[in-house]
Design an enzyme around this catalytic site. Structure first.
Site, PDB file in Angstrom:
ATOM      1  N   ASP A  98     117.704 104.651  52.655  1.00  0.00           N
ATOM      2  CA  ASP A  98     118.151 105.429  51.497  1.00  0.00           C
ATOM      3  C   ASP A  98     117.187 106.543  51.095  1.00  0.00           C
ATOM      4  OD1 ASP A  98     120.677 104.267  50.924  1.00  0.00           O
ATOM      5  OD2 ASP A  98     119.653 102.485  50.175  1.00  0.00           O
ATOM      6  N   ASP A 103     127.201 104.704  54.249  1.00  0.00           N
ATOM      7  CA  ASP A 103     126.477 105.450  53.214  1.00  0.00           C
ATOM      8  C   ASP A 103     125.489 106.452  53.808  1.00  0.00           C
ATOM      9  OD1 ASP A 103     127.134 102.687  52.755  1.00  0.00           O
ATOM     10  OD2 ASP A 103     126.189 102.768  50.781  1.00  0.00           O
TER      11      ASP A 103
END
EC number: 3.2.1.180
Length: 399
Positions: free
Chosen positions: A116, A176
Site C-alpha cells: 500500500d 487494489d
C-alpha cells in the site's frame, strides 16, 4: 509493445435511461457540496491536528491515531484537495506537516511491509510534489517507490500484497494494487529508470489476466505458484465469497485501468475498462450507490459501500478524458457518473458537521471482521472529495 491480454465479457448496459432521470449536476451543485465538505475538513483539522484518523469511524466518529496505518494519507489527500479548492494557506501548512511525517515514516521504515505504498505516498507526497515542487516530497515518494519494488516477484511478475515475501501462503496480488503501481510510473518518469515502469506494467498485466474474471467481475486476490509463477486461484478477503464481486475491488479496477492507460495507450485496456464498468453499473441498486458486494441488490438488507461508488465515479471521469465523442457508451458513462455523484451528494454526504465526523456516510471497511460496517471511512472521504474537485475544475490527478 502490446502484451497478451485476455478478452472479457462486455455486458450491454441495462436500462441506461435510469441515469438520465435527473439533470446533470450543475456547477452550483458541486460548489455547494464542496463548501459543505470544506467545513468538515476544517473541523477535522482542529480535531486531528498533526495526527491522523483511524481507517473508519465508530458511530460516525473517527478516533485519532499516529502515522502507522495504510490509510493515513487519504486524510492528507483530503487536505491537498481542500487546499486546491480554497487556497487556504493553513490547510497547505497542515498538509505539508503531514508529508514530513510521511518522509520520516519511509526513512525509518515504519509499518511499510505491504503493497500500500501508493495509497500512502500518492495523495500525500506525490500530491505536494505536483502542486508545490518541494524536494522533500519528491524524496519521500521516490523512497516509497524503492520500498514498493522490494515486494516485486519475478515468478509471476507481480507485487506481492502482504505477508512474508515468497511464502506460498502469501504469494498473491490484490486488485487494489492497480492504484499503488501509479507510484512506480511516477518514479520512472522522475528518475528515467525504466525498472519501475517495467514492474508496474508486469503487475498490471498479471492482474488484468488473472484477478479479473472472464465475466468482467473481479476477485479480490489471486494466488500464484512461488516455484513456477503459474496462476493458481482467485480468492477473496474482503468480498462476500470467492465467487462474488466485492464492490470496492471492482471500483479499484474501474479506476486503475484508465490511470494505467495514460502510460500504455493500448486500446485493449479500454475494452477491459468497459467490461468492468458495465458489470458495476448493471448491479447498482435503484439509488445508484452500490452495496458492499455486487452480489447484493435492492431488498437485500445489506450495507452499502459509498466509497466504492466514489472510486468508480473517479475512474469513469478519468476514462472519459480518453474516449472519443463517437464512442457508443460515452454519453451513458457521463450520465452514470453524474447520477452516482448526485446520489452521494444528496443522500450519503454527511450534513451533521462536528469534529471527527466523516465527509461520506454509509461505507464498509471489512464486513467479515465487522470493522467499519455502515460507517464513514477515510478513503471514501478522499475519493468523494476528489470526485467533486474533478467536476469542479480541470483537475490534475495526484495518481
Amino acid at each position: 509493445m502490446a502484451r497478451p491480454l485476455k478478452t472479457i465479457a462486455l455486458e450491454p448496459i441495462k436500462q441506461p435511461e435510469r441515469f438520465t432521470k435527473e439533470d446533470f449536476l450543475s456547477q452550483e451543485d458541486i460548489t455547494q457540496a464542496l463548501d459543505l465538505a470544506l467545513k468538515q475538513v476544517r473541523l477535522n483539522m482542529d480535531y486531528f491536528k498533526e495526527d491522523f484518523p483511524t481507517p473508519a469511524t465508530k458511530d460516525n466518529q473517527y478516533a485519532i491515531m499516529d502515522n502507522t496505518e495504510w490509510t493515513n494519507a487519504f486524510w492528507t489527500g483530503c487536505l491537498w484537495l481542500a487546499y486546491e479548492y480554497s487556497g487556504d494557506d493553513a490547510i497547505k501548512a497542515l498538509a505539508q506537516a503531514n508529508d514530513l511525517s510521511f518522509l520520516d515514516r519511509v526513512t525509518r521504515d515504519i509499518e511499510l511491509d505491504h503493497h500500500d505504498l501508493g495509497f500512502l505516498y500518492t495523495p500525500s507526497c506525490m500530491a505536494e510534489w505536483k502542486l508545490l515542487k518541494t524536494p522533500e516530497s519528491r524524496e519521500a515518494a521516490l523512497k516509497a517507490a524503492d520500498k514498493l519494488v522490494q515486494r516485486y516477484q519475478d515468478k509471476g511478475g507481480f507485487i506481492q500484497a502482504w505477508g512474508e515475501l515468497g511464502k506460498k501462503e502469501d504469494y498473491r496480488l490484490i486488485i487494489d494494487c492497480l492504484l499503488n503501481i501509479q507510484l512506480l510510473f511516477f518514479a520512472s518518469q522522475e528518475t528515467g529508470d525504466n525498472r519501475y515502469r517495467d514492474m508496474a506494467i508486469n503487475h498490471f498485466y498479471a492482474s488484468a489476466n488473472h484477478v479479473i474474471r472472464d465475466d468482467a467481475s473481479a476477485y479480490h486476490t489471486f494466488y500464484f505458484d512461488p516455484e513456477t509463477g503459474d496462476p493458481v486461484k482467485g480468492v477473496t478477503r474482503q468480498g462476500y465469497s470467492d465467487d462474488s464481486a466485492w464492490a470496492r475491488g471492482q471500483a479499484w479496477g474501474i479506476y486503475g485501468i484508465p490511470l494505467t492507460y495514460r502510460f500504455l495507450k493500448e486500446p485493449e485496456l479500454i475494452q477491459l475498462f468497459k467490461g468492468m464498468t458495465h458489470y458495476f453499473l448493471n448491479r447498482l441498486p435503484k439509488d445508484q450507490v452500490s452495496y458492499w458486494d455486487l452480489i447484493f441488490g435492492d431488498g437485500s438488507e445489506q450495507s452499502r459501500d459509498s466509497s466504492a461508488t466514489a472510486i468508480a465515479v473517479c475512474g469513469i471521469h478519468e476514462m472519459l478524458k480518453t474516449l472519443p465523442d463517437h464512442d457508443p457508451d460515452k454519453k451513458t458513462y457521463e450520465a452514470a457518473m453524474h447520477s452516482m455523484l448526485r446520489a452521494l451528494i444528496k443522500d450519503y454526504a454527511n450534513k451533521d458537521l462536528k469534529p471527527g465526523a466523516p465527509l461520506l456516510l454509509h461505507g464498509v471497511y471489512s464486513w467479515h471482521s465487522g470493522k467499519g460496517v455502515d460507517e464513514g471511512n477515510i478513503w471514501g472521504d478522499y475519493y468523494y472529495l476528489e470526485a467533486l474537485l474533478r467536476f469542479y475544475k480541470d483537475w490534475n490527478p495526484y495518481w
